[in-house]
Design a protein around this motif. Structure first.
Motif, PDB file in Angstrom:
ATOM      1  N   ARG A   1       0.840  -1.205   0.000  1.00  0.00           N
ATOM      2  CA  ARG A   1       0.000   0.000   0.000  1.00  0.00           C
ATOM      3  C   ARG A   1       0.873   1.251   0.000  1.00  0.00           C
ATOM      4  N   GLY A   2       0.599   2.153  -0.945  1.00  0.00           N
ATOM      5  CA  GLY A   2       1.363   3.377  -1.098  1.00  0.00           C
ATOM      6  C   GLY A   2       2.458   3.272  -2.127  1.00  0.00           C
ATOM      7  N   TYR A   3       2.979   2.076  -2.331  1.00  0.00           N
ATOM      8  CA  TYR A   3       4.055   1.857  -3.292  1.00  0.00           C
ATOM      9  C   TYR A   3       3.512   1.482  -4.669  1.00  0.00           C
TER      10      TYR A   3
ATOM     11  N   ARG B   1      -2.857   3.558  -3.529  1.00  0.00           N
ATOM     12  CA  ARG B   1      -2.205   4.694  -2.887  1.00  0.00           C
ATOM     13  C   ARG B   1      -3.258   5.679  -2.363  1.00  0.00           C
ATOM     14  N   PRO B   2      -4.053   5.271  -1.375  1.00  0.00           N
ATOM     15  CA  PRO B   2      -5.055   6.190  -0.835  1.00  0.00           C
ATOM     16  C   PRO B   2      -4.400   7.359  -0.103  1.00  0.00           C
ATOM     17  N   GLU B   3      -5.124   8.449  -0.001  1.00  0.00           N
ATOM     18  CA  GLU B   3      -4.618   9.624   0.703  1.00  0.00           C
ATOM     19  C   GLU B   3      -4.993   9.548   2.180  1.00  0.00           C
ATOM     20  N   GLY B   4      -4.202  10.233   2.998  1.00  0.00           N
ATOM     21  CA  GLY B   4      -4.514  10.343   4.414  1.00  0.00           C
ATOM     22  C   GLY B   4      -3.746   9.357   5.272  1.00  0.00           C
ATOM     23  N   VAL B   5      -3.224   9.857   6.384  1.00  0.00           N
ATOM     24  CA  VAL B   5      -2.442   9.028   7.304  1.00  0.00           C
ATOM     25  C   VAL B   5      -3.266   7.860   7.809  1.00  0.00           C
TER      26      VAL B   5
ATOM     27  N   PRO C   1       4.065  10.564  -8.272  1.00  0.00           N
ATOM     28  CA  PRO C   1       3.223  11.498  -7.526  1.00  0.00           C
ATOM     29  C   PRO C   1       2.563  10.843  -6.312  1.00  0.00           C
ATOM     30  N   GLY C   2       2.792  11.420  -5.157  1.00  0.00           N
ATOM     31  CA  GLY C   2       2.164  10.953  -3.924  1.00  0.00           C
ATOM     32  C   GLY C   2       2.811   9.750  -3.286  1.00  0.00           C
ATOM     33  N   ALA C   3       3.798   9.135  -3.937  1.00  0.00           N
ATOM     34  CA  ALA C   3       4.339   7.874  -3.425  1.00  0.00           C
ATOM     35  C   ALA C   3       5.138   8.068  -2.145  1.00  0.00           C
ATOM     36  N   LEU C   4       6.007   9.068  -2.089  1.00  0.00           N
ATOM     37  CA  LEU C   4       6.827   9.237  -0.895  1.00  0.00           C
ATOM     38  C   LEU C   4       5.958   9.608   0.304  1.00  0.00           C
ATOM     39  N   THR C   5       4.978  10.461   0.097  1.00  0.00           N
ATOM     40  CA  THR C   5       4.057  10.785   1.192  1.00  0.00           C
ATOM     41  C   THR C   5       3.344   9.541   1.684  1.00  0.00           C
ATOM     42  N   ALA C   6       2.886   8.701   0.755  1.00  0.00           N
ATOM     43  CA  ALA C   6       2.209   7.470   1.152  1.00  0.00           C
ATOM     44  C   ALA C   6       3.144   6.566   1.946  1.00  0.00           C
TER      45      ALA C   6
END
Length: 271
Positions: A55-57, A62-66, A188-193
């Motif tokens: 998940r996230g990778y 890759r959902p948003e939010g902690v 896009p968004g992967a490192l945050t995830a």
């Protein structure tokens, strides 16, 4: 790379081999590619392997939010993937964050796991004890504060062509694999995830003991995980347990010592 749909998301998966199934869970800042050499050796030994980009990778998982990256959620992903692959029971191997997920899953769902091989990260209750009581482990874990900082971490880790992420591998991981890992994290968004795994983490000091045959692998040159937690790991396994110490190997065991690790996994499965 194949794709598997589970929990209304699509995960990238490296699959191969024939024989009893072994599920391989990667850590940070890695991808399923970290297992490629180990997987090949397991295929040669007569096993099939399933290594997902978790998940996230995976771009389509890759959902948003902690709140989407809690440990329970990550463990449930693995169970859902195993269901999609038709695996009622499987051998489980995890490194770094993958080991954390593997401990959680095995402790709560022992009926699904034949054997566990955990690499680098000890049972989460042992790690939690070390974080609370051992000054050496507290020093080693100081980077977690940065990773949990949603204001600075992404910028610092990606600046100067991701030199800090590259430096984490200490020159111990082949450059082509480092490039593959970082290419995924630059999406896009992967490192945050990926960092949301850290931001969602909570103490797991009350995680039950694991009740399946288990091997824990720790390396003496690990910068992130110290001896205190490693030596307490066996206190939280209520089954056949082996502690394997790799002398002179860094944190990046799957890439740096794939032959030794594959042998340990096969020994655990066969034992």
């Amino acid at each position: 790379m194949e794709q598997t749909t589970a929990r209304d998301m699509t995960f990238e998966v490296e699959r191969g081999g024939e024989g009893p199934p072994v599920v391989l869970l990667h850590g940070f800042p890695e991808t399923a590619a970290s297992w490629r050499t180990v997987a090949g050796l397991l295929h040669d030994a007569g096993y099939s392997t399933y290594a997902p980009n978790q998940r996230g990778y995976s771009p389509e998982a890759r959902p948003e939010g902690v709140e989407a990256y809690t440990m329970d959620t990550l463990a449930d992903d693995v169970l859902a993937l195993a269901d999609a692959w038709g695996l009622d029971r499987f051998h489980l191997v995890g490194h770094d964050w993958g080991a954390a997920v593997a401990w959680k899953l095995t402790a709560l769902h022992p009926e699904r796991v034949e054997t566990l091989t955990a690499v680098s990260v000890p049972h989460l209750a042992a790690y939690g004890w070390a974080l609370a009581h051992d000054a050496d482990q507290q020093r080693r874990a100081s980077y977690i504060g940065l990773f949990r900082d949603g204001q600075r971490a992404e910028e610092l880790l990606l600046e100067d062509d991701a030199r800090r992420l590259i430096a984490m591998f200490e020159g111990r991981v082949p450059a082509d694999l480092v490039g593959e890992h970082l290419a995924a994290l630059r999406e896009p968004g992967a490192l945050t995830a990926a960092l949301n795994w850290y931001r969602a983490m909570t103490p797991e000091t009350d995680l039950p003991a694991v009740r399946v045959p288990t091997t824990y692998v720790w390396s003496t040159d690990d910068q992130a995980l110290g001896r205190a937690g490693a030596e307490r790991c066996g206190d939280h396994v209520d089954a056949d347990y082996r502690f394997v110490e790799l002398e002179g190997i860094s944190h990046w065991i799957p890439e740096e010592a794939p032959g030794e690790l594959a042998e340990v996994i096969v020994d655990r499965i066969a034992g």
